[in-house]
Design an enzyme around this catalytic site. Structure first.
Site, PDB file in Angstrom:
ATOM      1  N   ARG A  45       2.492   4.109  23.300  1.00 18.06           N
ATOM      2  CA  ARG A  45       1.792   2.872  22.944  1.00 18.06           C
ATOM      3  C   ARG A  45       1.258   2.147  24.167  1.00 18.06           C
ATOM      4  O   ARG A  45       0.376   1.296  24.033  1.00 18.06           O
ATOM      5  CB  ARG A  45       2.722   1.949  22.155  1.00 18.06           C
ATOM      6  CG  ARG A  45       3.282   2.567  20.873  1.00 18.06           C
ATOM      7  CD  ARG A  45       4.033   1.560  20.038  1.00 18.06           C
ATOM      8  NE  ARG A  45       3.111   0.643  19.383  1.00 18.06           N
ATOM      9  CZ  ARG A  45       3.483  -0.501  18.814  1.00 18.06           C
ATOM     10  NH1 ARG A  45       4.731  -0.871  18.829  1.00 18.06           N
ATOM     11  NH2 ARG A  45       2.581  -1.269  18.224  1.00 18.06           N
ATOM     12  N   ASP A  87      -6.114   0.977  14.434  1.00 18.12           N
ATOM     13  CA  ASP A  87      -4.930   0.453  13.751  1.00 18.12           C
ATOM     14  C   ASP A  87      -3.749   1.420  13.704  1.00 18.12           C
ATOM     15  O   ASP A  87      -2.649   1.077  14.117  1.00 18.12           O
ATOM     16  CB  ASP A  87      -5.317   0.019  12.331  1.00 18.12           C
ATOM     17  CG  ASP A  87      -4.232  -0.787  11.647  1.00 18.12           C
ATOM     18  OD1 ASP A  87      -3.484  -1.471  12.352  1.00 18.12           O
ATOM     19  OD2 ASP A  87      -4.119  -0.722  10.420  1.00 18.12           O
ATOM     20  N   ILE A  97      -5.848 -11.460  17.819  1.00 15.05           N
ATOM     21  CA  ILE A  97      -6.858 -11.661  18.851  1.00 15.05           C
ATOM     22  C   ILE A  97      -7.840 -12.710  18.340  1.00 15.05           C
ATOM     23  O   ILE A  97      -8.386 -12.596  17.242  1.00 15.05           O
ATOM     24  CB  ILE A  97      -7.596 -10.344  19.170  1.00 15.05           C
ATOM     25  CG1 ILE A  97      -6.675  -9.411  19.954  1.00 15.05           C
ATOM     26  CG2 ILE A  97      -8.879 -10.607  19.953  1.00 15.05           C
ATOM     27  CD1 ILE A  97      -6.271  -9.927  21.334  1.00 15.05           C
ATOM     28  N   GLN A 100       3.897  -5.091   1.673  1.00 17.25           N
ATOM     29  CA  GLN A 100       3.607  -3.661   1.791  1.00 17.25           C
ATOM     30  C   GLN A 100       4.859  -2.788   1.632  1.00 17.25           C
ATOM     31  O   GLN A 100       4.743  -1.565   1.594  1.00 17.25           O
ATOM     32  CB  GLN A 100       2.959  -3.370   3.152  1.00 17.25           C
ATOM     33  CG  GLN A 100       1.618  -4.058   3.339  1.00 17.25           C
ATOM     34  CD  GLN A 100       1.031  -3.803   4.714  1.00 17.25           C
ATOM     35  OE1 GLN A 100       0.730  -2.673   5.071  1.00 17.25           O
ATOM     36  NE2 GLN A 100       0.865  -4.850   5.498  1.00 17.25           N
ATOM     37  N   CYS A 149      -1.240 -11.630   4.033  1.00 13.89           N
ATOM     38  CA  CYS A 149      -1.097 -13.084   4.140  1.00 13.89           C
ATOM     39  C   CYS A 149      -2.075 -13.597   5.184  1.00 13.89           C
ATOM     40  O   CYS A 149      -2.243 -12.976   6.237  1.00 13.89           O
ATOM     41  CB  CYS A 149       0.341 -13.444   4.527  1.00 13.89           C
ATOM     42  SG  CYS A 149       0.654 -15.221   4.689  1.00 13.89           S
ATOM     43  N   CYS A 159      -5.432 -21.889  11.791  1.00 15.61           N
ATOM     44  CA  CYS A 159      -5.903 -21.902  13.180  1.00 15.61           C
ATOM     45  C   CYS A 159      -7.202 -22.705  13.325  1.00 15.61           C
ATOM     46  O   CYS A 159      -8.207 -22.402  12.668  1.00 15.61           O
ATOM     47  CB  CYS A 159      -6.133 -20.465  13.655  1.00 15.61           C
ATOM     48  SG  CYS A 159      -6.768 -20.356  15.343  1.00 15.61           S
ATOM     49  N   ASN A 204      -2.208   5.132 -12.793  1.00 14.34           N
ATOM     50  CA  ASN A 204      -2.513   5.590 -11.430  1.00 14.34           C
ATOM     51  C   ASN A 204      -4.013   5.789 -11.241  1.00 14.34           C
ATOM     52  O   ASN A 204      -4.577   5.432 -10.213  1.00 14.34           O
ATOM     53  CB  ASN A 204      -1.783   6.905 -11.135  1.00 14.34           C
ATOM     54  CG  ASN A 204      -0.286   6.708 -10.970  1.00 14.34           C
ATOM     55  OD1 ASN A 204       0.165   5.642 -10.572  1.00 14.34           O
ATOM     56  ND2 ASN A 204       0.487   7.728 -11.288  1.00 14.34           N
ATOM     57  N   LYS A 211       0.308   1.848  -5.902  1.00 13.69           N
ATOM     58  CA  LYS A 211       0.303   0.732  -6.851  1.00 13.69           C
ATOM     59  C   LYS A 211       1.643   0.014  -6.979  1.00 13.69           C
ATOM     60  O   LYS A 211       1.692  -1.151  -7.382  1.00 13.69           O
ATOM     61  CB  LYS A 211      -0.174   1.201  -8.226  1.00 13.69           C
ATOM     62  CG  LYS A 211       0.823   2.008  -9.025  1.00 13.69           C
ATOM     63  CD  LYS A 211       0.305   2.287 -10.435  1.00 13.69           C
ATOM     64  CE  LYS A 211       1.376   3.016 -11.252  1.00 13.69           C
ATOM     65  NZ  LYS A 211       0.953   3.228 -12.647  1.00 13.69           N
TER      66      LYS A 211
END
Length: 376
Positions: free
Chosen positions: A57, A134, A158, A220, A240, A247, A280, A297
Site C-alpha cells: 500500500r 479504489d 480529499i 456494506q 453515508c 463540510c 436476484n 442484495k
C-alpha cells in the site's frame, strides 16, 4: 524526450477525455502513511476491505519494476439530483450515498485511465503503466494528496478547491520521470464540523477514522448490524454522506460534467417495501450498474428493513411478517423481527411471540427477543 512538454500535453489531453483534475507525484514510498496504517491496524480501525499487505500500500516499487512517477486523476460527481422524488407515508424511501449515484465509478475511472494510458504509450512506446481505482493496492487519497489534487480533510476525504470532496480518485504508476506537482496546504484549520456531524463517532479525530463504526462501512457488511447503530443508519441503504454534507468546502458544490454519473431518482432513492421481496434478477437489473450493489442484495435488503423500522412504517408490517416467517436467511429474518418490534402494534407483538416458539436459529431468536423488548 522532453518530459516537461509531455506532461503539458498529457494535462491538455486529459481534459478532452473527461478528467476534471490531474496531478503528478514521485513513485517514492509513502513513509508517513506506513506509520498511520500500522497504527490503524493496531487499533483494529480498518474495514477489512483494504489490501492486507501494508508494504504494497505504501511502496509502488512492489507493484511495478522501476516506477518513476504516479499520475493522479479526479472526476467530479453530482451532489444534488436534477429530478427528485419524495418519501411519504406509506411510500417510504431509502437513499444511496452520492458516491454510488449513476454508473459504477470504478468503470468510469478505468475508462479514463485506459484512454490516458493509451495516449502515453503512443507517445512513449517503451513506457510501462499500471492503473488502479479504489480496489488497487495504493491508497488513492494519499496519492492524490501528494500529487496536489487536494488536501486530506479531517473527514478523511480529499478536498479539492474546485469540487470540494465530491470527487472520485484514481491513479497510474508509470516508468516516466515526470516533474512532481506541489501538494496543497491543509485548509481545514480549526473547523470540526465533519467530526461533529458523524452519526456514530467514527471520526475519532481529524484525519483518523474507525471504519468499524462508519455507517458507510456498516451498510456494506453482510451480518447483523449492532443494535446501537441501527437507528443511526436511518434510511441509508448504502453509504453515508454526513461528513461531506457538513463540510463548508462542499457548500454550493454540485457538478454535472459526466452523463454516466447522473442519478436515476427511482434507483438511488428507492421505495423500501418493494426491496423486501426483490428477486436476484430484478436486483441485478435495477441496482447492478451502481457501485453500491457490489455486495449483492442481502445488505441492501437488511438496510431497507432497518429504514422501515426507522420510519416506524406500519404499512410495512405485513411484508415484514412475511419476511420474518419465510426468508431463508437468518440476518434478514432476524432484522425483520427487530423491525416489527420497533414499529410496534398488537399484530407485530403476536407474530413475534409466535415466532419465539417456532424459530430455531439462535441469532434470530436474539432479535425476536429484542423486538419483543420494545413492548415492555
Amino acid at each position: 524526450m522532453d518530459f516537461s512538454q509531455l506532461k503539458k500535453e498529457i494535462i491538455e489531453y486529459s481534459k478532452t477525455i473527461g478528467i476534471d483534475k490531474i496531478g503528478f507525484t514521485t513513485a517514492s514510498t509513502f513513509d508517513e502513511l506506513r506509520n498511520r496504517l500500522i497504527r490503524q491496524q493496531e487499533l483494529q480501525y480498518q474495514s477489512g476491505f483494504e489490501e492486507k499487505d501494508i508494504e504494497k500500500r505504501v511502496n509502488p516499487a512492489l507493484l511495478m519494476d522501476s516506477p518513476r512517477s504516479i499520475i493522479a486523476i479526479a472526476l467530479a460527481y453530482p451532489s444534488k439530483m436534477n429530478e427528485r422524488v419524495t418519501s411519504k407515508k406509506g411510500e417510504r424511501r431509502g437513499i444511496f450515498s452520492r458516491a454510488s449515484w449513476g454508473e459504477d465509478y470504478h468503470l468510469i475511472l478505468r475508462d479514463r485511465l485506459k484512454k490516458l494510458e493509451a495516449y502515453i504509450i503512443e507517445r512513449v512506446p517503451e513506457a510501462k503503466c499500471k492503473s488502479m481505482v479504489d480496489t488497487g493496492e495504493l491508497v488513492d487519497r494519499a496519492v492524490a494528496e501528494r500529487a496536489g489534487i487536494g488536501w486530506s480533510g479531517k473527514n478523511c476525504s480529499i478536498i479539492t478547491p474546485e469540487f470540494g470532496s465530491y470527487v472520485y480518485l484514481g491513479e497510474m504508476i508509470t516508468t516516466i520521470p515526470f516533474e512532481p506537482d506541489q501538494p496543497i496546504e491543509d485548509q481545514c484549520g480549526t473547523c470540526n464540523k465533519c467530526l461533529e456531524a458523524c452519526p456514530t463517532g467514527a471520526l475519532v479525530q481529524g484525519g483518523q477514522i474507525n471504519a468499524q463504526k462508519c455507517i458507510a462501512f456498516l451498510t456494506q457488511t453482510k451480518g447483523f448490524i449492532e443494535e446501537q447503530y441501527r437507528e443511526k443508519i436511518g434510511n441509508r441503504v448504502y453509504g453515508c454522506d454526513s461528513c461531506q454534507t457538513a463540510c463548508p468546502e462542499n457548500k454550493g458544490k454540485n457538478f454535472h460534467f459526466h452523463e454516466e454519473m447522473e442519478p436515476d431518482p427511482e434507483i438511488v432513492k428507492p421505495l423500501l417495501k418493494p426491496m423486501l421481496q426483490i428477486s436476484n434478477r430484478e436486483f441485478k437489473e435495477k441496482f447492478g450498474p451502481l457501485a453500491g450493489s457490489w455486495r449483492g442484495k442481502k445488505p441492501i435488503q437488511r438496510n431497507a428493513i432497518i429504514a422501515l423500522a426507522h420510519f416506524k412504517d406500519e404499512t410495512a408490517v405485513d411484508e415484514l411478517i412475511e419476511v420474518m416467517n419465510k426468508d431463508s436467511r437468518a440476518v434478514i429474518r432476524g432484522t425483520a423481527a427487530w423491525a416489527l418490534g420497533k414499529i410496534g402494534g398488537e399484530t407485530a407483538k403476536a407474530v413475534l411471540e409466535n415466532a419465539r416458539e417456532t424459530e430455531s436459529d439462535e441469532e434470530v431468536l436474539v432479535e425476536i427477543e429484542r423486538g419483543l423488548a420494545f413492548f415492555k
